[in-house]
Motif scaffolding. Structure first.
Motif: not given
Ligand code: SF4
Ligand code: SF4
Ligand code: SF4
Length: 292
Positions: A153-155, A132-134, A266-268
């Motif tokens: 911090t990154a997938p 989880c990043r959020y 792009g990352q979304y």
């Protein structure tokens, strides 16, 4: 977590006593230690039922759809993933943000209740929570406690890359095996905040698009269709994996879609806000189109 639980009960009580809310959506303890489940609280006395423990992974935002045409004043406790789900539903015009009071709760990460049910001694965090990043609410009318540091911090696409490394035959065999276990209970659809259509294709039995047969082929059609429908919209709560009684690795396919979309457009990360269009919701003449 006990301190936060006390704070949640206090806030719920205040909201109900002041009339600011007539119902508060939170979590309550089930019969077994890992069976924490969603609960609707309607009186100050009932607020003692509210819990905040290591099994509050269930995403509560989907329950708001049931109140869209109601006069009830609804307050909801929301972790990072619940608030991303909230934004998902707002963006899909299934709910209106101003109708609800969102009380944000920073999330330390929730344990894997499937592992707990198996009697594992040291129950790990749920996979979605490990990645989880959020964990902090991305939308809230008020937030309790202090923000937590995200675990990632990154997938993490290592599991997707392992599948990508397989040959076409190996991939086909892998998914056939996985979806031959599926019993088409639709729990993964019902729990998913991105699967919120009022009229799901899989409930339209006379359309001819799919049959009700439960076999690897029909089940895979279901899985692939769902993966496409949530592509660019999945808020990565991991609830589909958690509720699947057959342990189909549903998120693996959703992650593959996200990985490809990130690479192409792009990352979304879905559900962080409600203004920008999702990757597959916009068109540009310069979009890649190698398949044409
Ligand atoms: S996905 Fe993130 S916000 Fe949601 S329960 Fe897991 S750690 Fe908490
Ligand atoms: S597809 Fe799974 S992880 Fe994504 S939003 Fe739906 S339930 Fe959550
Ligand atoms: S939850 Fe699992 S068994 Fe049920 S429909 Fe989804 S993939 Fe199939």
């Amino acid at each position: 977590m006990l301190e936060m639980q006390q704070e949640m009960r206090k806030v719920a009580k205040e909201l109900l006593e002041s009339g600011e809310a007539t119902v508060v959506i939170g979590w309550e303890k089930g019969a077994l230690p890992y069976q924490t489940s969603p609960v609707l609280i309607r009186s100050a006395e009932e607020t003692e039922k509210l819990v905040w423990d290591e099994y509050c992974q269930q995403n509560l935002s989907n329950y708001l759809i049931d109140f869209v045409y109601s006069d009830e004043k609804v307050a909801i406790f929301a972790k990072g993933c619940d608030t991303r789900a909230f934004n998902r539903l707002v963006q899909d015009k299934r709910i209106k943000a101003e109708q609800f009071t969102v009380i944000g709760v920073p999330c330390p990460g929730m344990k894997d209740r499937k592992q707990a049910a198996k009697g594992v001694a040291d129950v790990p965090l749920a996979k979605a929570c490990q990645e989880c990043r959020y964990p902090n609410p991305v939308y809230a009318n008020r937030t309790l406690g202090q923000p937590v540091t995200p675990r990632a911090t990154a997938p993490d696409y290592s599991d997707v890359e392992a599948i990508e490394a397989m040959s076409a035959d190996e991939k086909a065999k892998f998914w056939q095996e996985q979806y031959s276990k599926c019993i088409r209970c639709y729990a993964c659809r019902n729990v998913c905040p991105a699967c919120n259509c009022t009229n799901c294709i899989f409930d339209q039995s006379k359309s001819g698009w799919q049959s009700k047969d439960i076999n690897a082929s029909e089940n895979q059609f279901y899985g692939i269709t769902r993966a496409f429908h949530v592509a660019g919209r999945c808020i990565e709560c991991g609830q589909c994996d958690m509720v699947c009684p057959s342990d189909v690795p549903i998120m693996l396919m959703n992650k593959k879609a996200k990985k490809d979309l990130d690479q192409l457009f792009g990352q979304y990360d879905a559900g962080l806000e409600t203004e920008s269009l999702i990757p597959l919701g916009r068109y540009d003449v310069n979009d890649p189109e190698e398949f044409m």
